[in-house]
Design an enzyme around this catalytic site. Sequence first.
Site, PDB file in Angstrom:
ATOM      1  CG  ASN A 124      -0.400   0.634   2.421  1.00  0.00           C
ATOM      2  OD1 ASN A 124      -0.474   1.865   2.591  1.00  0.00           O
ATOM      3  ND2 ASN A 124       0.216  -0.161   3.279  1.00  0.00           N
ATOM      4  CG  PHE A 128      -0.513   9.133   7.113  1.00  0.00           C
ATOM      5  CD1 PHE A 128      -0.401   7.766   7.293  1.00  0.00           C
ATOM      6  CD2 PHE A 128       0.456   9.953   7.686  1.00  0.00           C
ATOM      7  CE1 PHE A 128       0.654   7.218   8.018  1.00  0.00           C
ATOM      8  CE2 PHE A 128       1.508   9.421   8.414  1.00  0.00           C
ATOM      9  CZ  PHE A 128       1.613   8.057   8.574  1.00  0.00           C
ATOM     10  CB  SER A 193       3.602   5.326   7.250  1.00  0.00           C
ATOM     11  OG  SER A 193       2.738   4.657   8.124  1.00  0.00           O
ATOM     12  CG  ASN A 195       2.942   4.602   1.693  1.00  0.00           C
ATOM     13  OD1 ASN A 195       3.758   4.237   0.835  1.00  0.00           O
ATOM     14  ND2 ASN A 195       2.252   3.753   2.429  1.00  0.00           N
ATOM     15  CB  THR A 196       4.065  10.622   5.029  1.00  0.00           C
ATOM     16  OG1 THR A 196       2.687  10.262   5.115  1.00  0.00           O
ATOM     17  CG2 THR A 196       4.199  12.114   5.298  1.00  0.00           C
ATOM     18  CE  LYS A 236       2.822   0.165  12.898  1.00  0.00           C
ATOM     19  NZ  LYS A 236       1.429   0.011  12.462  1.00  0.00           N
ATOM     20  CG  ASN A 265       4.312   1.001   9.602  1.00  0.00           C
ATOM     21  OD1 ASN A 265       3.614   0.569   8.680  1.00  0.00           O
ATOM     22  ND2 ASN A 265       4.036   2.114  10.224  1.00  0.00           N
TER      23      ASN A 265
END
Length: 355
Positions: A124, A128, A193, A195-196, A236, A265
């Site tokens: 993915n 966010f 994460s 994706n940022t 995390k 993660n």
Amino acid sequence: MRKPYHVFFDTIFRGMDPEAAHHLAFTWIGFAGRVPVLRDVIQGALAPYLGRGIGGPGSVEVLGRTYPAPFGLAGGFDKDARAVRGLTMLGFAFVEVGTVTPRPQPGNEAPRMFRELELRGLRNRMGFNNEGAHAAAASLRRLRASAAGRQVRVGVNIGKNKTTPAADAAADYALCARVLAPYADYLVVNVSSPNTPGLRDLQTTAELRPILVAAREAADVATREARQKRVPLLVKIAPDLANDDVDAVADLVLELGLDGVAAVNTTIGHDLGPGGLSGPPLLPRGLEVVARLRARLGEGPAIIGSGGITTPTDARAYLAAGADLVQGYTGFIFEGPLWASRLNRALVRDAKVRR
Ligand SMILES: Cc1cc2nc3c(=O)[nH]c(=O)nc-3n(C[C@H](O)[C@H](O)[C@H](O)COP(=O)(O)O)c2cc1C
């Protein structure tokens, strides 16, 4: 014989866009969770361990609370805390909502969720997508308005907006902590994460320290004002951190007196395309990170283990490596609505045997 859900998955979900399938399932779960009779019947059948109250067999005393069983839903499934009751109805002992950012944001453009069928994994690059801290707080306020809703264990996973420069990240985490702490059983600072852009760079201790200090202070102010007990704060981390960096995060947790670590993660260690990979490929590294954290942290801080849990054996391996609680996401997609109940029943049986 194949499980009915596997047949259902192959005939219905597999032909659908993964995010569309997610929305469909999410709508059903949210609906059932809002109809008390339906919810109580399903929960009674799937998750009797949730009804046993404080101290039932298999319950875990950790992070200043009692968790009715060890296995919960990982961050990212219920971004805005809209289906918490429906999800616990299915047997998750706790639901980690979010990642929540201060302001609403749409996330990356679709397609942004992909099935890796041969790995039984997901990839993915959601980015966010969420309705912002105030919307999540409003949902959680409604949940907490009833006695039953106050008993549900909810973690709140917090992040920063995409457009917030790294230099201002601490203010984003502090705002989320301030707005959401009064409704949370724990808060988790997500700096992992993929994706940022730039988010994972915040895992270095120099970047992380001011974020954790600001979030801690903001959570304390919020709970003092609301006359509530202190909310535990965790961080995390990604499975892609080098071992030395895992140790450095553990040392920072000890230095700041943080309550624990959530690990791991999704990973960027793959060549399947953009985004973070989740599911079974994460299991070996997830276990390694948890064992390493436990060795470095000692007994005190809590560890929430995730990454590639499909079976009770996988969950047991995380608990044996030093996790206090375990959580998962990808297994839910591939194993279906009975997954959490099956896992927690097995873990509760283990606890009964040990007693
Ligand atoms: C589609 C998707 C979205 C996710 N979104 C988030 C998120 O918003 N915040 C977060 O901390 N983790 C997020 N995760 C990571 C999960 O919480 C979990 O740490 C990871 O997927 C490993 O567990 P699993 O192998 O059981 O899926 C997401 C995972 C998936 C598959």
